[in-house]
Each structure stands twice: as C-alpha cells, then as structure tokens.
Design an enzyme around this catalytic site. Structure first.
Site, PDB file in Angstrom:
ATOM      1  N   HIS A   1      21.919  -3.108 -82.722  1.00 53.94           N
ATOM      2  CA  HIS A   1      20.516  -3.533 -82.743  1.00 53.94           C
ATOM      3  C   HIS A   1      20.162  -4.109 -84.102  1.00 53.94           C
ATOM      4  O   HIS A   1      20.698  -3.689 -85.138  1.00 53.94           O
ATOM      5  CB  HIS A   1      19.576  -2.384 -82.369  1.00 53.94           C
ATOM      6  CG  HIS A   1      19.609  -1.199 -83.280  1.00 53.94           C
ATOM      7  ND1 HIS A   1      18.905  -1.149 -84.466  1.00 53.94           N
ATOM      8  CD2 HIS A   1      20.238   0.002 -83.180  1.00 53.94           C
ATOM      9  CE1 HIS A   1      19.098   0.024 -85.054  1.00 53.94           C
ATOM     10  NE2 HIS A   1      19.903   0.745 -84.304  1.00 53.94           N
TER      11      HIS A   1
ATOM     12  N   ASP B   1      16.880  -4.321 -85.296  1.00 50.15           N
ATOM     13  CA  ASP B   1      15.651  -3.786 -85.884  1.00 50.15           C
ATOM     14  C   ASP B   1      15.934  -2.547 -86.710  1.00 50.15           C
ATOM     15  O   ASP B   1      16.963  -1.873 -86.546  1.00 50.15           O
ATOM     16  CB  ASP B   1      14.607  -3.496 -84.804  1.00 50.15           C
ATOM     17  CG  ASP B   1      15.071  -2.475 -83.778  1.00 50.15           C
ATOM     18  OD1 ASP B   1      16.247  -2.543 -83.349  1.00 50.15           O
ATOM     19  OD2 ASP B   1      14.263  -1.604 -83.391  1.00 50.15           O
TER      20      ASP B   1
ATOM     21  N   ASP C   1      21.937   2.255 -90.571  1.00 48.59           N
ATOM     22  CA  ASP C   1      21.449   2.155 -89.182  1.00 48.59           C
ATOM     23  C   ASP C   1      20.779   0.815 -88.939  1.00 48.59           C
ATOM     24  O   ASP C   1      19.571   0.705 -89.037  1.00 48.59           O
ATOM     25  CB  ASP C   1      20.475   3.307 -88.925  1.00 48.59           C
ATOM     26  CG  ASP C   1      20.003   3.396 -87.492  1.00 48.59           C
ATOM     27  OD1 ASP C   1      20.635   2.780 -86.614  1.00 48.59           O
ATOM     28  OD2 ASP C   1      18.988   4.072 -87.247  1.00 48.59           O
TER      29      ASP C   1
ATOM     30  N   GLU D   1      15.433  -1.522 -80.505  1.00 47.22           N
ATOM     31  CA  GLU D   1      16.127  -0.281 -80.160  1.00 47.22           C
ATOM     32  C   GLU D   1      15.384   0.919 -80.721  1.00 47.22           C
ATOM     33  O   GLU D   1      15.298   1.966 -80.067  1.00 47.22           O
ATOM     34  CB  GLU D   1      17.560  -0.316 -80.698  1.00 47.22           C
ATOM     35  CG  GLU D   1      18.441   0.850 -80.249  1.00 47.22           C
ATOM     36  CD  GLU D   1      18.354   2.087 -81.148  1.00 47.22           C
ATOM     37  OE1 GLU D   1      18.871   3.151 -80.755  1.00 47.22           O
ATOM     38  OE2 GLU D   1      17.755   1.988 -82.257  1.00 47.22           O
ATOM     39  N   GLU D   2      14.843   0.776 -81.923  1.00 46.85           N
ATOM     40  CA  GLU D   2      14.235   1.911 -82.611  1.00 46.85           C
ATOM     41  C   GLU D   2      12.945   2.382 -81.944  1.00 46.85           C
ATOM     42  O   GLU D   2      12.453   3.464 -82.256  1.00 46.85           O
ATOM     43  CB  GLU D   2      13.951   1.559 -84.076  1.00 46.85           C
ATOM     44  CG  GLU D   2      15.199   1.286 -84.916  1.00 46.85           C
ATOM     45  CD  GLU D   2      16.007   2.538 -85.216  1.00 46.85           C
ATOM     46  OE1 GLU D   2      15.660   3.609 -84.687  1.00 46.85           O
ATOM     47  OE2 GLU D   2      16.978   2.445 -85.978  1.00 46.85           O
TER      48      GLU D   2
ATOM     49  N   GLU E   1      26.524   2.384 -83.753  1.00 47.13           N
ATOM     50  CA  GLU E   1      25.619   3.285 -84.476  1.00 47.13           C
ATOM     51  C   GLU E   1      26.414   4.098 -85.502  1.00 47.13           C
ATOM     52  O   GLU E   1      27.613   4.343 -85.329  1.00 47.13           O
ATOM     53  CB  GLU E   1      24.920   4.231 -83.503  1.00 47.13           C
ATOM     54  CG  GLU E   1      23.914   3.566 -82.582  1.00 47.13           C
ATOM     55  CD  GLU E   1      22.567   3.307 -83.234  1.00 47.13           C
ATOM     56  OE1 GLU E   1      22.431   3.563 -84.452  1.00 47.13           O
ATOM     57  OE2 GLU E   1      21.656   2.831 -82.524  1.00 47.13           O
TER      58      GLU E   1
ATOM     59  N   HIS F   1      16.767   6.214 -91.488  1.00 47.27           N
ATOM     60  CA  HIS F   1      15.351   6.534 -91.244  1.00 47.27           C
ATOM     61  C   HIS F   1      14.663   7.188 -92.429  1.00 47.27           C
ATOM     62  O   HIS F   1      13.572   7.723 -92.275  1.00 47.27           O
ATOM     63  CB  HIS F   1      15.193   7.439 -90.017  1.00 47.27           C
ATOM     64  CG  HIS F   1      15.583   6.799 -88.726  1.00 47.27           C
ATOM     65  ND1 HIS F   1      15.041   7.174 -87.510  1.00 47.27           N
ATOM     66  CD2 HIS F   1      16.457   5.800 -88.432  1.00 47.27           C
ATOM     67  CE1 HIS F   1      15.561   6.450 -86.543  1.00 47.27           C
ATOM     68  NE2 HIS F   1      16.429   5.600 -87.079  1.00 47.27           N
TER      69      HIS F   1
END
Length: 392
Positions: A77, A79, A109, A141-142, A169, A361
């Site tokens: 992904h 984003d 990530d 995705e997030e 991932e 994150h």
C-alpha cells in the site's frame, strides 16, 4: 521530482524518494503514483491506474513477463498514517540515517518494501521470465483496506489468476501465514431531547447507546471462549474506540454515536455476531424508545472490513518459503493486512517484508539497513528463481 543520476537506483535511493511524498491516507497519493508510473515506463513496463470515485487517489497495477500463465503478485500500500501530534527528531518526510537506521514516515510501513520491489524492476525486465510478476500498489489500506478492492476486481478479470501473492508488510522478513480479520462498525442512536428536569419526556440517546455497548461487552466475553493458541491474544477481540454525544448537562441528549471493532480469528463470522447485536437492540431497545418518541432509531453502519488470513497450502507458496532464509519461523500476527482479501479472491498469500510493525504508526518510524539488505537478497533470489520458474 528528479530521478537519481544512476541508471538503476538502489532501494535506499528509491525509499528516499517515496518517503518524500506525503501520502497520509487523508491526502492524495497521485504524485507518488505518477512517480512510480514514470519510473516503470523507463523500463518499458506499462501500468494501469484504478482511481477512486473522487479521482484523487489511485491503485497501480503492472505486469512483467508472460501473462498467460500464473505468476506472483508483489503487493503493497502507498498510504501512511498521520504525523500530526507526534514528536519527531527529524522531518518525517525526509529519509534520515542515524546509527544504521533509516527514519521517515512509511520507512517501515511500508515504503521500504515498495522501494525494494521497484529496485528489482531493472533485473525483472533485463532477462526473460518464465513466470510473470504483478505489481499491485494500493491506496487507503490504513483506513480499512479500501483501495485494494479495485485491484482485486482487475485481477479477477485476468485469463489466469496469479498463483501466489506476497504482501510486503513489515514482518522483519519472517513469513506470516495467518492474521486476524476485522470489521469496524458505527452505531448511531437517535433519541428525543427534553429539559433534564423532565427526563421522562425525553429519550436519552447516550443511555441507550450504553446498553448497546454493554451487549457488545458481553459478546466480547463470549468471543474469548473460542481460542487459537497460534495467535496472541488467542481469541477474537472487541472494543469501542470512539464515542460522541450530548450538548449540555441540562439537556437529555437526542444523539449518540460510537464506533467499535471486532478483530476475529480465522473461521469466526464477525458479521453474524454483529447482526445478533443489531437484532437484540431492535428487539429490546427500540420499542421502549419509540413508545416515547416514534422517530427514535438505532442505526448500524459498516465502516470497513477485511477477512482473516490463513494461508492455504500451495506449491507456489512452498517455493516462495524456500527462498527465505532459515529458520523460516512461520508465524501469525494480530494486526490485519490486505493478504486476507487476496486469498479470499483465490490467490494464496504470504505476508513478508522488511522492518518491524512495532516501529510503524509512531514518531521516529524507521527501518534498519540490515532489513533492507535482507529484503533485497530475498528479491534477488526470487528473480533468479523466476527465470527458471516452476510450480514444483
């Protein structure tokens, strides 16, 4: 953005470029997608864009090699999560090296995986491949694996489905063959306002919402009865994460809204359990509310959903596992990925990529140089295998 001076940029150089793009899920990813599309065009790789309804975001799908036989999807992904409110030691959108680590939003990530895959493209295009490689890069995705559905729709239309998928991932390059699924829901309770001195004339939306939450808490206890020790925690979980309601203490609130999620073990039907709570609330609570004010209501809205992953045994999956360095240490994780959706569409899937989810994150997200090297080495072995590819 200019490309690096050398003909074939390294994973690190590409990662620096990708981190520079602010692709927080609430923003457009088109600038980064355009960069990737132009990069692929340098190697005569055509790519297809699948836009969202607003036209401000896009998935990218490309194939290298013969398309009439099953191949491998390399998926990731584009984003990233927000940086607002986080205390970074350096600019989160500038890749910064310190002590053998590369810092930047998305470095773990999961832009390091995207960079490594793009760095492999010159090799993939330099020699004939017996098996095709599909590049599938998604948006959003997030915020619930929303964008990948457009990619999957395109894959469904292929004459031959890919034989396997790797979702990159961050797993510290250890293959993940199982993760939990998730369903996120919003409950909106509409009550009837009144002065707090005359509470019997009102319908307190917050108090009825609390009763729904109590039912959800009881469901959470029930979910703990079914356990799978391959996961941690070894049971499906349920929690309420957001709640809003009320205007003033002396007004019976006529509105309350809360969001909750269920993270389920493979084989657990989350929607069925949610439907049980919906049926209970309509049966037990609505008649009480509407006896006072007929316009009262309880509505449930699904915000996002993705299935659990339990990798199916397949010859191609076994071949991919053999390319990873021993010990393979097959594992499961509690967080979710797009892998369950690929598998649900008939493509056996592994989750494996550089970096650690523990670094994602949060402020000062990083990927180690060692992890990048391990990923590059794996993809080099994959390229060599693809030149003499076989399903056995």
């Amino acid at each position: 953005m200019a490309y690096p001076a050398m003909n074939n940029p390294t994973t690190r150089e590409l990662l620096a470029d990708l981190v520079h793009f602010d692709t927080v899920s609430s923003h457009s990813n088109l600038a980064m997608i355009d960069y990737i599309q132009r990069y692929l065009a340098r190697y005569a790789v055509e790519s297809q864009l699948i836009h969202d309804d607003s036209g401000s975001k896009a998935n990218l799908l490309a194939v290298i090699g013969p398309q009439h036989i099953p191949g491998i999807v390399l998926s990731g992904h584009t984003d990233v999560v927000p940086v607002a409110g986080q205390q970074w030691s350096s600019d989160p959108f500038t890749l910064t090296e310190r002590d053998g680590r590369l810092y930047g939003r998305g470095s773990a990530d999961m832009k390091s995986w995207l960079a490594a895959v793009l760095a492999l493209v010159p090799r993939l295009t330099a020699t004939p491949l017996r098996l095709p490689v599909w590049l599938a890069f998604s948006y959003d995705e997030e915020v619930g694996c929303k964008g990948v559905h457009g990619l999957l729709h395109q894959l469904d239309g292929l004459p031959v489905l890919p034989a396997a998928c790797i979702v990159g991932e961050p797993t510290e390059m250890r293959p993940v063959t199982g993760h939990k699924g998730k369903i996120a829901m919003r409950c909106t309770v509409t009550g009837h306002a009144s002065h707090s001195a005359y509470t019997p004339q009102g319908v307190n939306a917050i108090e009825y919402a609390v009763q729904v939450m109590q039912q959800l808490m009881a469901l959470a206890q029930q979910l703990q009865q079914q356990q799978n020790l391959a996961f941690y925690p070894p049971f499906s979980t349920l929690q309420t994460g957001l709640i809003q309601g009320g205007k003033a203490l002396n007004i019976v609130p006529d509105h309350c809204q809360f969001d909750f999620e269920i993270r389920t073990l493979p084989g657990t039907d989350a929607q069925q359990r949610v439907d049980e709570v919906i049926a209970w609330s309509h049966r037990q609570l609505l008649p009480q509310m509407q006896a006072i004010a007929p316009h009262c209501a309880i509505h449930f809205t699904r915000l996002s959903h993705y299935p659990a992953l339990q990798t199916r045994s397949a010859a191609m999956i076994d071949s991919l596992l053999a390319l990873l360095p021993p010990p393979q240490n097959l594992q499961t994780v509690a967080y979710g990925t797009e892998g369950g959706l690929f598998q649900q569409h008939g493509v056996p899937t592994l989750v494996c990529g550089p970096g650690a989810m523990a670094q994602g994150h949060k402020a000062d997200e990083f990927v180690s140089l060692e992890q990048l090297e391990q990923c590059d080495a794996f993809l080099l072995r994959l390229w060599q295998w693809l030149q003499a590819g076989s399903f056995t």
